[in-house]
Design a protein around this motif. Structure first.
Motif, PDB file in Angstrom:
ATOM      1  N   PHE A 236       0.782  -1.163   0.071  1.00  8.89           N
ATOM      2  CA  PHE A 236       0.004   0.051   0.099  1.00  8.89           C
ATOM      3  C   PHE A 236       0.933   1.335   0.058  1.00  8.89           C
ATOM      4  O   PHE A 236       2.227   1.354   0.536  1.00  8.89           O
ATOM      5  CB  PHE A 236      -0.863   0.080   1.207  1.00  8.89           C
ATOM      6  N   ARG A 237       0.227   2.146  -0.402  1.00  9.89           N
ATOM      7  CA  ARG A 237       1.050   3.657  -0.548  1.00  9.89           C
ATOM      8  C   ARG A 237      -0.132   4.676  -0.175  1.00  9.89           C
ATOM      9  O   ARG A 237      -1.103   4.695  -0.965  1.00  9.89           O
ATOM     10  CB  ARG A 237       1.676   4.038  -1.683  1.00  9.89           C
ATOM     11  N   ILE A 238       0.166   5.446   0.694  1.00  6.39           N
ATOM     12  CA  ILE A 238      -0.966   6.684   0.891  1.00  6.39           C
ATOM     13  C   ILE A 238      -0.257   7.878   0.578  1.00  6.39           C
ATOM     14  O   ILE A 238       0.858   8.425   0.755  1.00  6.39           O
ATOM     15  CB  ILE A 238      -1.301   6.827   2.533  1.00  6.39           C
ATOM     16  N   ASP A 245      -6.833  15.762   0.560  1.00  2.99           N
ATOM     17  CA  ASP A 245      -7.232  14.577   0.813  1.00  2.99           C
ATOM     18  C   ASP A 245      -6.382  13.535   0.965  1.00  2.99           C
ATOM     19  O   ASP A 245      -5.504  13.602   0.085  1.00  2.99           O
ATOM     20  CB  ASP A 245      -8.409  14.155  -0.057  1.00  2.99           C
ATOM     21  N   TYR A 246      -6.340  12.263   1.887  1.00  2.00           N
ATOM     22  CA  TYR A 246      -5.486  11.248   1.708  1.00  2.00           C
ATOM     23  C   TYR A 246      -6.306   9.856   0.815  1.00  2.00           C
ATOM     24  O   TYR A 246      -7.450   9.830   1.171  1.00  2.00           O
ATOM     25  CB  TYR A 246      -5.453  10.832   3.269  1.00  2.00           C
ATOM     26  N   ILE A 247      -5.182   9.611   0.333  1.00  2.00           N
ATOM     27  CA  ILE A 247      -5.706   8.348  -0.680  1.00  2.00           C
ATOM     28  C   ILE A 247      -4.655   7.275  -0.608  1.00  2.00           C
ATOM     29  O   ILE A 247      -3.579   7.449  -0.542  1.00  2.00           O
ATOM     30  CB  ILE A 247      -5.824   8.961  -2.077  1.00  2.00           C
ATOM     31  N   PHE A 248      -5.381   5.951  -0.524  1.00  4.55           N
ATOM     32  CA  PHE A 248      -4.396   4.562  -0.328  1.00  4.55           C
ATOM     33  C   PHE A 248      -4.451   4.229  -1.694  1.00  4.55           C
ATOM     34  O   PHE A 248      -5.330   4.136  -2.569  1.00  4.55           O
ATOM     35  CB  PHE A 248      -4.904   3.980   0.825  1.00  4.55           C
ATOM     36  N   LYS A 249      -3.296   3.512  -2.157  1.00  6.72           N
ATOM     37  CA  LYS A 249      -3.213   2.888  -3.417  1.00  6.72           C
ATOM     38  C   LYS A 249      -2.627   1.616  -3.310  1.00  6.72           C
ATOM     39  O   LYS A 249      -1.691   1.529  -2.497  1.00  6.72           O
ATOM     40  CB  LYS A 249      -2.349   3.694  -4.510  1.00  6.72           C
ATOM     41  N   LEU A 250      -3.255   0.642  -3.860  1.00  4.52           N
ATOM     42  CA  LEU A 250      -2.467  -0.726  -3.957  1.00  4.52           C
ATOM     43  C   LEU A 250      -1.698  -0.986  -5.018  1.00  4.52           C
ATOM     44  O   LEU A 250      -2.375  -0.591  -6.369  1.00  4.52           O
ATOM     45  CB  LEU A 250      -3.700  -1.848  -3.972  1.00  4.52           C
ATOM     46  N   LEU A 251      -0.425  -1.543  -4.862  1.00  5.64           N
ATOM     47  CA  LEU A 251       0.287  -1.528  -5.870  1.00  5.64           C
ATOM     48  C   LEU A 251       0.820  -3.017  -6.178  1.00  5.64           C
ATOM     49  O   LEU A 251       0.739  -3.878  -5.305  1.00  5.64           O
ATOM     50  CB  LEU A 251       1.834  -0.822  -5.630  1.00  5.64           C
ATOM     51  N   THR A 252       1.627  -3.257  -7.061  1.00  2.00           N
ATOM     52  CA  THR A 252       2.035  -4.541  -7.356  1.00  2.00           C
ATOM     53  C   THR A 252       3.658  -4.403  -7.133  1.00  2.00           C
ATOM     54  O   THR A 252       4.148  -3.711  -6.408  1.00  2.00           O
ATOM     55  CB  THR A 252       2.252  -4.917  -8.786  1.00  2.00           C
ATOM     56  N   GLY A 253       4.317  -5.844  -6.979  1.00  4.89           N
ATOM     57  CA  GLY A 253       5.720  -5.667  -6.410  1.00  4.89           C
ATOM     58  C   GLY A 253       6.572  -4.895  -7.110  1.00  4.89           C
ATOM     59  O   GLY A 253       7.682  -4.462  -6.766  1.00  4.89           O
ATOM     60  N   LYS A 254       6.026  -4.699  -8.536  1.00  5.13           N
ATOM     61  CA  LYS A 254       6.850  -3.606  -9.401  1.00  5.13           C
ATOM     62  C   LYS A 254       6.540  -2.062  -9.033  1.00  5.13           C
ATOM     63  O   LYS A 254       7.049  -1.209  -9.928  1.00  5.13           O
ATOM     64  CB  LYS A 254       7.064  -4.071 -10.772  1.00  5.13           C
ATOM     65  N   THR A 325       3.970  13.444   7.368  1.00  2.00           N
ATOM     66  CA  THR A 325       3.603  12.018   7.847  1.00  2.00           C
ATOM     67  C   THR A 325       3.730  11.054   6.758  1.00  2.00           C
ATOM     68  O   THR A 325       3.754   9.890   7.069  1.00  2.00           O
ATOM     69  CB  THR A 325       2.026  12.505   8.132  1.00  2.00           C
ATOM     70  N   VAL A 326       3.356  11.553   5.395  1.00  3.94           N
ATOM     71  CA  VAL A 326       3.130  10.532   4.120  1.00  3.94           C
ATOM     72  C   VAL A 326       4.376  10.685   3.656  1.00  3.94           C
ATOM     73  O   VAL A 326       4.952   9.372   2.954  1.00  3.94           O
ATOM     74  CB  VAL A 326       1.992  10.825   3.290  1.00  3.94           C
ATOM     75  N   GLY A 327       5.432  11.709   3.536  1.00  5.80           N
ATOM     76  CA  GLY A 327       6.622  11.756   2.786  1.00  5.80           C
ATOM     77  C   GLY A 327       6.350  12.403   1.531  1.00  5.80           C
ATOM     78  O   GLY A 327       5.126  12.558   0.923  1.00  5.80           O
ATOM     79  N   VAL A 328       7.438  12.884   0.794  1.00  2.00           N
ATOM     80  CA  VAL A 328       7.390  13.717  -0.278  1.00  2.00           C
ATOM     81  C   VAL A 328       7.328  12.702  -1.405  1.00  2.00           C
ATOM     82  O   VAL A 328       8.252  11.857  -1.614  1.00  2.00           O
ATOM     83  CB  VAL A 328       8.458  14.843  -0.385  1.00  2.00           C
ATOM     84  N   MET A 329       6.422  12.955  -2.353  1.00  2.00           N
ATOM     85  CA  MET A 329       6.324  12.147  -3.573  1.00  2.00           C
ATOM     86  C   MET A 329       6.532  12.999  -4.770  1.00  2.00           C
ATOM     87  O   MET A 329       6.052  14.208  -4.837  1.00  2.00           O
ATOM     88  CB  MET A 329       5.181  11.190  -3.547  1.00  2.00           C
TER      89      MET A 329
END
Length: 429
Positions: A236-238, A245-254, A325-329
């Motif tokens: 997961f990545r938030i 707004d805060y959003i979570f994303k489901l990622l693959t191993g890549k 809290t989430v980190g810079v992306m």
């Protein structure tokens, strides 16, 4: 004279006389057995009637004996009617073997002499057992009345509250994987195109995540397993949207995108949504029925759309988002020369990763790896895919298919010539 002739006949014909005598003996034996059987049947009926009368007569003295009890303990008499009814039933069962003993003696009296010795032994056994049953009758009713209420109260009170507690715990974390079939229809409700997607729903019906579309039902089933595997691996990545707004994303191993969750106003609510998704994904059951979602084809807009002239550059702009809290992306967007946003990428942990992703997007744009799909709301959206069919980024939403197709053409034209800039370098460009 007649008997003398018969005797002389038997003397001269010994074989025939033996045969006739055997037949006569068989007839006599059969007649005796039939008579005995009829007598036995009559005596069994009498015994059944006597047993019935015994059961009717036995409760009378018991009721008289228990009448003075209310003076000593009036409270216990309310709980004692159940054992009172059980006691006469047992006495009826015990009285049956008592009166069954004399039946054996009746049989013995009418039996042949050859069996008389064996039946005499059974008489003694029946006589010895009869007094034992009589002496056991009186004490049998007393212990039943004392122990019956204790055994009835203990098992009923203890296991009853434990069962609903277990069912509540079992049902609390059981959600559903629901496969949906999205059907695009015309004005006459005739299907034009269709695709599949799936949703993970909590036990209360709350939507936890929704997948991208799949071309077949089998592809959706494989997609559910892929999502479950990556949920178990905690991929997961938030992130934070431009609106905060805060959003979570489901990622693959890549680190490629599988699906996106809903928007949440606080980080705590987003993290609790991730925890709920992990919990329900492990215990959710696949719903057998496929839910159909029918959407009417949106009306096309006849107004022409001007495509950008060749030579216009546009801009690839790399920006940052997030917090402590989430980190810079890092992420990037492609803009047309008039400032219209054409597509937005996913997040990357470093600036160099975002720059390399820009060239990956440009290569797949040049190959035309686009897919147009329709959302539940009836909007069109284009998706840019990688060489292996994985999602790279999403375009904007459009009300008609023609406008979505024109947006793809604009992406193709601006992608080649647009320079890659940081957010702070926009003014310099």
């Amino acid at each position: 004279m007649f008997f003398e002739q018969v005797i002389e006949y038997f003397k001269t014909n010994l074989i025939e006389s033996i045969i006739i005598g055997g037949i006569a003996l068989l007839l006599i034996i059969t007649i005796i057995s039939l008579i005995c059987a009829g007598a036995k049947a009559k005596k069994r009926k009498k015994q059944a009637k006597s047993a019935a009368t015994a059961t009717v007569q036995t409760p009378a003295p018991e009721a008289k004996a228990e009448e003075p009890m209310p003076v000593v303990a009036p409270v216990e008499k309310v709980a004692e009617p159940a054992p009172e009814k059980v006691a006469p039933v047992k006495k009826a069962e015990e009285s049956a073997p008592k009166k069954a003993a004399p039946t054996s003696s009746v049989k013995k009296e009418q039996a042949p002499k050859a069996v008389h010795s064996a039946l005499a032994a059974t008489k003694k056994m029946g006589e010895s057992k009869a007094p034992e049953t009589k002496t056991e009758e009186a004490p049998a009713s007393k212990p039943v009345q004392k122990t019956a209420p204790k055994a009835a109260t203990k098992p009923v009170t203890k296991p009853a509250p434990a069962q609903p507690a277990e069912t509540e715990k079992g049902n609390r974390y059981t959600g559903k994987w629901v496969i949906c079939k999205l059907i695009l229809t015309d004005d006459k409700d005739q299907p034009l195109e269709e695709h599949y997607f799936f949703e993970l729903r909590a036990s209360n019906g709350e939507l936890l995540l929704a997948s991208e579309e799949y071309l077949s039902h089998a592809g959706a089933l494989k997609g559910i397993q892929t999502h479950k595997d990556n949920v178990e691996k905690d991929n997961f990545r938030i992130t934070v949207s431009k609106k905060g707004d805060y959003i979570f994303k489901l990622l693959t191993g890549k680190n490629t995108l599988l699906c996106t969750g809903a928007n949440y106003k606080s980080l705590e609510r987003c993290e609790s949504a991730v925890a709920s998704t992990k919990r329900f994904a492990a215990t959710a059951v696949l719903q057998e029925d496929v839910e159909e979602v029918r959407i009417k084809l949106p009306a096309e807009d006849d107004t022409p759309v001007e495509l950008p002239a060749e030579g216009y550059e546009g801009k690839w702009i790399i920006s940052t988002k997030g917090d402590e809290t989430v980190g810079v992306m890092y992420y990037f967007e492609l803009f047309a020369s008039n400032g219209e946003k054409l597509l937005t990428s996913e997040e990357y942990t470093t600036y160099e990763g975002a720059v390399n992703a820009v060239y990956t997007h440009k290569a797949n744009i040049a190959k035309g790896n686009f897919r147009i799909s329709i959302t539940k709301r009836g909007d069109y959206i284009f998706k840019l895919l990688g060489g292996n069919g994985q999602l790279l980024c999403l375009g904007e939403h459009y009300k008609t298919r023609s406008r979505c197709e024109n947006a793809i053409e604009s992406v193709k034209r601006f992608s080649e010539s647009a320079p890659v800039l940081r957010y702070g370098e926009i003014k310099q460009a």
